[in-house]
Design a protein around this motif. Structure first.
Motif, mmCIF file in Angstrom:
data_model
loop_
_atom_site.group_PDB
_atom_site.id
_atom_site.type_symbol
_atom_site.label_atom_id
_atom_site.label_comp_id
_atom_site.label_asym_id
_atom_site.label_seq_id
_atom_site.Cartn_x
_atom_site.Cartn_y
_atom_site.Cartn_z
ATOM 1 N N ARG A 123 -5.735 -1.184 0.345
ATOM 2 C CA ARG A 123 -5.173 0.017 -0.296
ATOM 3 C C ARG A 123 -5.957 1.261 0.105
ATOM 4 N NH1 ARG A 123 -5.145 -3.731 -4.671
ATOM 5 N NH2 ARG A 123 -3.089 -4.706 -4.730
ATOM 6 N N GLU A 124 -7.239 1.043 0.382
ATOM 7 C CA GLU A 124 -8.051 2.191 0.823
ATOM 8 C C GLU A 124 -7.951 2.403 2.331
ATOM 9 O OE1 GLU A 124 -11.888 1.017 -0.467
ATOM 10 O OE2 GLU A 124 -11.303 0.954 -2.591
ATOM 11 N N ALA B 159 -7.523 -6.865 -0.688
ATOM 12 C CA ALA B 159 -6.452 -6.044 -1.248
ATOM 13 C C ALA B 159 -6.959 -4.640 -1.549
ATOM 14 C CB ALA B 159 -5.906 -6.711 -2.525
ATOM 15 N N GLU B 160 -8.166 -4.605 -2.097
ATOM 16 C CA GLU B 160 -8.710 -3.277 -2.423
ATOM 17 C C GLU B 160 -8.908 -2.455 -1.163
ATOM 18 O OE1 GLU B 160 -12.286 -3.893 -4.646
ATOM 19 O OE2 GLU B 160 -11.161 -4.650 -6.407
ATOM 20 N N ARG B 161 -9.532 -3.076 -0.195
ATOM 21 C CA ARG B 161 -9.804 -2.321 1.024
ATOM 22 C C ARG B 161 -8.525 -1.996 1.782
ATOM 23 N NH1 ARG B 161 -12.819 -4.396 4.789
ATOM 24 N NH2 ARG B 161 -12.851 -6.567 4.113
ATOM 25 N N ILE C 128 0.865 -1.174 0.000
ATOM 26 C CA ILE C 128 0.000 0.000 0.000
ATOM 27 C C ILE C 128 0.901 1.223 0.000
ATOM 28 C CG2 ILE C 128 -1.888 -1.193 1.147
ATOM 29 C CD1 ILE C 128 -1.004 0.042 3.752
ATOM 30 N N ARG D 207 -9.223 -10.319 -3.454
ATOM 31 C CA ARG D 207 -9.389 -9.063 -4.200
ATOM 32 C C ARG D 207 -10.006 -8.002 -3.299
ATOM 33 N NH1 ARG D 207 -12.386 -10.841 -7.966
ATOM 34 N NH2 ARG D 207 -10.602 -11.543 -9.191
ATOM 35 N N ASP D 208 -11.026 -8.434 -2.588
ATOM 36 C CA ASP D 208 -11.708 -7.493 -1.692
ATOM 37 C C ASP D 208 -10.759 -6.958 -0.614
ATOM 38 O OD1 ASP D 208 -13.966 -6.259 -0.221
ATOM 39 O OD2 ASP D 208 -13.520 -7.844 1.231
#
Lengths: 349, 441, 329
Positions: free
Chosen positions: B345-346, B341-343, B313, B338-339
């Motif tokens: 990064r956020e 990893a996305e969260r 991140i 995927r979920d």
């Protein structure tokens, strides 16, 4: 009622000339106690005596007058203010002073100290330092006298503060119930440490406590050795012949503080009060009486005093020079040394 | 205090290695990580690296000598230090070629339980090659990679033993430190000393691999003496986590094919990383000894597999956890990864979503990294570093051919995982990736 | 060998010693006309009369002090407390008077008195009547503390206690009065300060006293079923502690469990454990474990009470622990 004057009529009448030696000896004993206590106070302030040290100055006539009425076989127990009783009973000033110094030659081998003077050979069974706790002990000794059917009496000295203690009541109840030859001498010097009698006891006349147990009782002027002695003789008589106990409330006064750490008059009493009481110094009263009766003159009393001062000085020297207890004494006298009782089986310690 | 250098298992299957060339000579200064020698393994010429600094005091074997794994090859120490160089005894504590055991070899040498090892044997002539578990002929045999009961050690390596056990050991000339304790927290008690005296028999490998899971999420196992010593000494030599690294290369052709087929079938898009996660989870199921936490005074062996997945991140790195990875389908893993990893990064992960992993996977393949070593994420005992998948010419079926290959490097906390232990996990993992059906076998 | 109850064994001892020594007398609440709250003194009033079997008011401090005073001048009182719970009212006389008299008088005045009565919990008598006080008294130099577990020991030890020149705290087991056992015919005296091996075994030593002896013997039977041979050492005298017997047993078995009815903190067992670790540390194969009453005032509810008390299962469990047997190993 702030004075120590006896509440009841003082027995009057002249002294018995046949007892002149005895009278003189009472003075001697009282002077010895006075000079001894003065010396003890001095030694305490020099660090020769440790722990607590409660002086008897002002109350000498109580011990001397009462003990003079006892026989050799009788039992005596005291509170922790018992130097005077020990001396009056005949323990030598040397061994008492040595005990105060914690020396091996002390009457308790240096293991008791000021508050635990013993001489079993004289029936002097201790100063005891838990207020009131020795009252049942004396009762037990009286029980033993009854048990063995002897004519012994057991005498117990305690302060007026002890009468509010359960041990006092429990013991007096049993003594009266069982008709034991016990004499309870309450030395009412007005203060339990710093608490005046009227601030601690709901009843002012301690002698009245005896009525709870239907026990014979008297109020005695403890500053007059003759009166003290006479009252004690009556109590002893009751014990030996009628086999019943007596409570003597002896009104006296402590001229010194409660202990060496207490000033003569602290917050709890005034200088004026102490000065007023000193006017009835038992030694002065008795000296005047002896002079008045022609049994001694001033010069003789002075000489006696001098002799006693020398005797006390010798006691002091003796105590000073006496050896400390051997280190092995630490573990001696915890259990019976021989490890056995009568004839068997105890592995001892 | 000298450090013995032993032949290390430089490949998962290596049982012995030929010391090709010494790179440091006797008397040379040596730093941790310096190459001491080149060693030819069954697969390649590898480097034998110094695990301790100092001076190379002695080359125990000459160049050209073939040395069984875990046997002594050199000694590093202070200049002038006396080298006693005892012969490394035949049997090692580990059931197979141990992977890394410089200290372990030394440990062995101290073990008084072997009545009379060849103490006078010339050190240049190592005894018979180490073999499998059966080779161990002493009461210690029960000390495989699986930590038997083992000592908590709050007092810096002090051996826990009952006073009686100490006295008995002293009377019998047994080194108490070498006796495995069966009492609470690995305390050596009288019966252990008795057993140590009685040889062989008791050597049945205990607690080999399978731990009954009876529904508990994990099992705490006390540290054995050896485990404890390994932990202490390796930590001293390297750092708080004595790490070693195992690398293997995987043929990814079949995984490729399988993924293509899945993609063609539609549905959740499955990445190679997802496949690797699944494979790692399934491999850990078979090798729970790598699915563990170092807990200072004990090792926690997890009966559940929760994979931490390193995600880069902006601020650095975070490791969201896919819980019960082994129990999830590839599709579920793909979606969850995927979920997460996305969260990640956020920065929207809840703390419980990035803690509690039992093993980690880090993948830098997308960044064109061929291979790398990852840093262990404590208290986990291992992390797998996944390199780039690349077409390479390799010998295959008797001919040089181009195939998709990928390098995996596992970092192991040596306090928990021994060389062979980690190697076996990698072996299983490699097998699964090269034959994806093995995952569900 | 006659089989008698613990109660009657004590009665025999009192009777025999009172016959033997005219200085021995019994004093306490309900000892005479009522024949004893627990009937230990049954028949004694008739035989010895009211001077030697003395009923007292409920005045523990007072009559304990009377006992001490009588002993100071040579009688040999046996002072009965109806239970040791009530004796707390008298503890000043035991600790400040009886225990110290010999010492602070420089050896001149001893207190050959026995203070006796039942201690420990019976059944559902709740917090104020269910207490074990031996550690209180055993703490005090100058006192001896005796706690017989069997009728034979009860008789033999009480006779020794009465003959002892030292003050004795003699704590009987309230739950033991009805237990029966053989007593040797004729004169039977058990010396103070000697423990007794009530059962031999080589695997683990169970140190116990009073009521826990029978519990320990039961535990030993259960352990024997599992192949473990426990040695049961009955202290009999808590102070002086017979360290030699305890130590020689533990030195052989290497493992020890100490059981007592009382609370754990600063209990008798703590002293036993201290002695063991100090003297024979190198013989120990496991920490010495203690089994004690729960660290709570005794509850009235019978299930809670049972949970608070020492039982054989607790001792077996502790023995297994020190033997590294079972799951705890």
């Amino acid at each position: 009622m702030a004075t120590t004057a006896a509440a009841r009529p003082r027995p009057r009448g002249g002294l018995d000339p046949g007892l002149a030696d005895k009278y003189r000896d009472w003075l001697r004993q009282m002077l010895l106690i006075r000079r001894f206590e003065e010396k003890a106070g001095e030694a305490y302030s020099l660090g020769k005596i440790g722990g607590f040290c409660h002086l008897y100055i002002g109350q000498e006539a109580v011990a001397v007058g009462s003990l003079a009425a006892l026989g050799d076989d009788d039992y005596i127990t005291c509170s922790y203010r018992e130097h005077g009783h020990a001396l009056a009973r005949g323990i030598s000033p040397q061994t008492v002073m040595a005990e105060l110094f914690g020396k091996a030659a002390g009457c308790s081998k240096g293991k008791g100290g000021s508050m635990h003077l013993f001489d079993a050979s004289l029936g002097f069974l201790g100063g005891h330092a838990i207020v009131g706790a020795h009252i049942p002990l004396a009762t037990g000794m009286a029980f033993a006298a009854k048990y063995r059917d002897t004519s012994q009496v057991a005498v117990c000295y305690f302060g007026e503060a002890a009468v509010n203690n359960g041990a006092f009541h429990e013991a007096l109840n049993m003594a009266a119930l069982w008709k034991l030859p016990a004499i309870y001498i309450c030395e009412n010097n007005r203060y339990g440490m710093g608490t005046a009698l009227e601030r601690a006891s709901a009843i002012y006349d301690i002698s009245e406590r005896a009525s709870s147990y239907d026990m014979a009782n008297e109020v005695v002027d403890g500053q007059d050795v003759l009166i003290m002695h006479a009252a004690m003789e009556r109590a002893v008589q009751r014990a030996r012949t009628a086999k019943i106990p007596t409570l003597l409330e002896v009104r006296t006064y402590r001229f010194m503080g409660h202990s060496m750490s207490d000033p003569i008059h602290g917050h709890y009493r005034t200088k004026e009060e102490v000065e007023g009481q000193r006017k009835r110094d038992p030694i002065a009263l008795w000296s005047q009486r002896l002079i008045a009766e022609g049994l001694m003159d001033e010069a003789a009393i002075k000489a006696l005093d001098k002799e006693i001062i020398r005797e006390v000085e010798e006691a002091y020297q003796f105590a000073e020079e006496a050896p400390d207890p051997e280190p092995e004494e630490l573990y001696r006298d915890v259990y019976a040394e021989d490890g056995g009782g009568r004839g068997t089986a105890d592995t001892g310690s | 205090m000298s450090t013995k250098v032993v032949m290390e298992a430089l490949s998962p299957t290596m049982e012995e290695g030929r010391l090709v060339e010494w790179k440091k000579q006797e008397g040379d200064a040596v730093s941790v990580g310096d190459v001491l020698a080149e060693v030819e393994t069954d697969k390649a010429v590898m480097e034998l690296v110094a695990r301790a600094g100092g001076t190379l005091l002695k080359q125990v074997v000459q160049a050209g000598t073939t040395v069984p794994v875990s046997e002594l090859v050199a000694v590093i120490g202070e200049p002038g230090e006396q080298v006693e160089a005892p012969a490394a005894p035949g049997g090692d504590g580990a059931p197979t070629p141990a992977k890394k055991p410089a200290p372990k070899a030394e440990r062995k040498a101290e073990q008084g339980t072997q009545p009379t090892p060849d103490e006078n044997r010339p050190t240049s002539m190592p005894p018979a090659p180490a073999r499998g578990p059966a080779a161990e002929g002493n009461g210690q045999a029960a000390l495989p990679q699986k930590p038997a009961p083992a000592p908590a050690d709050r007092s810096g390596g002090r051996v826990r033993a009952s006073p009686l056990a100490r006295r008995m050991a002293a009377e019998r000339g047994i080194d108490i430190a070498a006796v495995e304790g069966s009492g609470p927290e690995g305390r050596v008690v009288a019966r252990d000393v008795e057993a140590a005296r009685a040889p062989a028999a008791a050597a049945a490998p205990r607690a080999a691999t399978v731990r009954a899971s009876d529904g508990a999420p994990y099992e705490d196992v006390p540290l054995s003496q050896i485990r404890k010593t390994i932990a202490r000494r390796l930590a001293q030599s390297i750092g708080p986590i004595p790490t070693f690294y195992l690398t293997t290369e995987v043929d990814m052709e079949r995984a490729w094919d399988a993924r293509e087929a899945l993609l063609a079938a539609g549905g959740e898009k499955v990445s190679f990383n997802d496949i690797i996660l699944k494979a790692v989870a399934m491999a850990l199921r078979q090798h729970p000894e790598c699915n563990a936490w170092w807990q200072d005074d004990h090792i926690r062996y997890w009966n559940e597999v929760h994979l931490s997945m390193a995600v880069a991140i902006e601020e650095g790195l975070i490791t969201p956890v896919i819980r019960h990875t082994d129990l999830k389908s590839l599709r579920e893993i793909a979606a969850e990864a995927r979920d997460l990893a996305e969260r990640a990064r956020e920065r929207k992960l809840a703390p419980e979503e990035y803690t509690g992993g039992t093993f980690s996977v880090s993948n830098l393949g997308m960044l064109d990294i061929h291979e790398f070593t990852a840093v262990i994420n404590p208290p986990e005992a291992g992390i797998l570093a996944v390199g780039r998948m690349a077409e390479q010419p390799v010998a295959h079926g008797g001919a040089v051919t181009i195939r998709r290959r990928m390098r995996l490097t596992m970092s192991c906390d040596h306090r928990v995982i021994d060389g062979a232990t980690g190697a076996r996990l990698l072996q299983t993992l490699k097998g699964m990736l090269e034959n994806p059906l093995a995952m569900v076998y | 060998m006659a089989v008698v109850t613990y109660r009657d064994a004590l009665n025999q001892a009192l009777r025999e010693e009172m016959q033997r020594d005219p200085d021995v007398f019994l004093m306490g609440e309900e000892v005479g006309v009522y024949q004893g709250a627990y009937k230990v003194s049954r028949g004694l009033l008739d035989e010895f009369g009211p001077l030697r079997v003395v009923d007292t008011p409920i005045t523990e401090l007072g009559f304990a002090g009377v006992g001490v005073g009588a002993a100071m001048v040579g009688l040999r009182p046996v002072i009965e407390f109806m239970t040791w719970n009530f004796a707390l009212l008298a503890i000043d006389q035991l600790v400040n008077s009886a225990a110290k008299m010999r010492y602070m008088s420089g050896g001149q005045v001893g207190v050959p008195a026995v203070f006796r009565g039942p201690g420990g919990a019976a059944l559902q008598l709740a917090a104020q009547h269910s207490q074990a006080f031996e550690s209180y008294y055993a703490h005090v130099p100058g006192l001896k503390v005796v706690m017989p577990a069997t009728p034979a020991d009860a008789k033999g030890l009480l006779k020794s206690a009465i003959r002892s020149d030292d003050p004795i705290v003699f704590i009987e087991g309230e739950m033991l009065y009805n237990t029966k056992g053989e007593i040797p015919e004729g004169e039977h005296v058990v010396p103070l300060g000697r423990a007794d091996v009530k059962r031999s075994g080589g695997d683990v030593t169970i140190v116990c006293h009073s009521k826990t002896v029978s519990i320990a013997l039961k535990a030993a039977e259960e352990l024997a079923d599992e192949g473990v041979e426990a040695e049961v050492v009955d202290l009999r005298t808590i102070r002086p502690l017979d360290a030699e017997t305890v130590l020689s047993s533990v030195a052989r078995t290497h493992r020890c469990v100490v059981a007592e009815e009382g609370w754990p903190f600063a209990g008798v067992g703590a002293q036993v454990v201290d002695t063991i670790q100090r003297e024979i540390f190198d013989d120990l194969d496991a920490p010495v474990l203690r089994v004690t009453g729960a660290d709570v005032p005794m509850p009235y509810n019978k299930h809670l009470e049972r949970a608070a008390k020492v039982d054989s299962a607790k001792i077996v469990s502790a023995a297994n622990q020190v033997l590294y047997r079972g799951r705890d190993a």
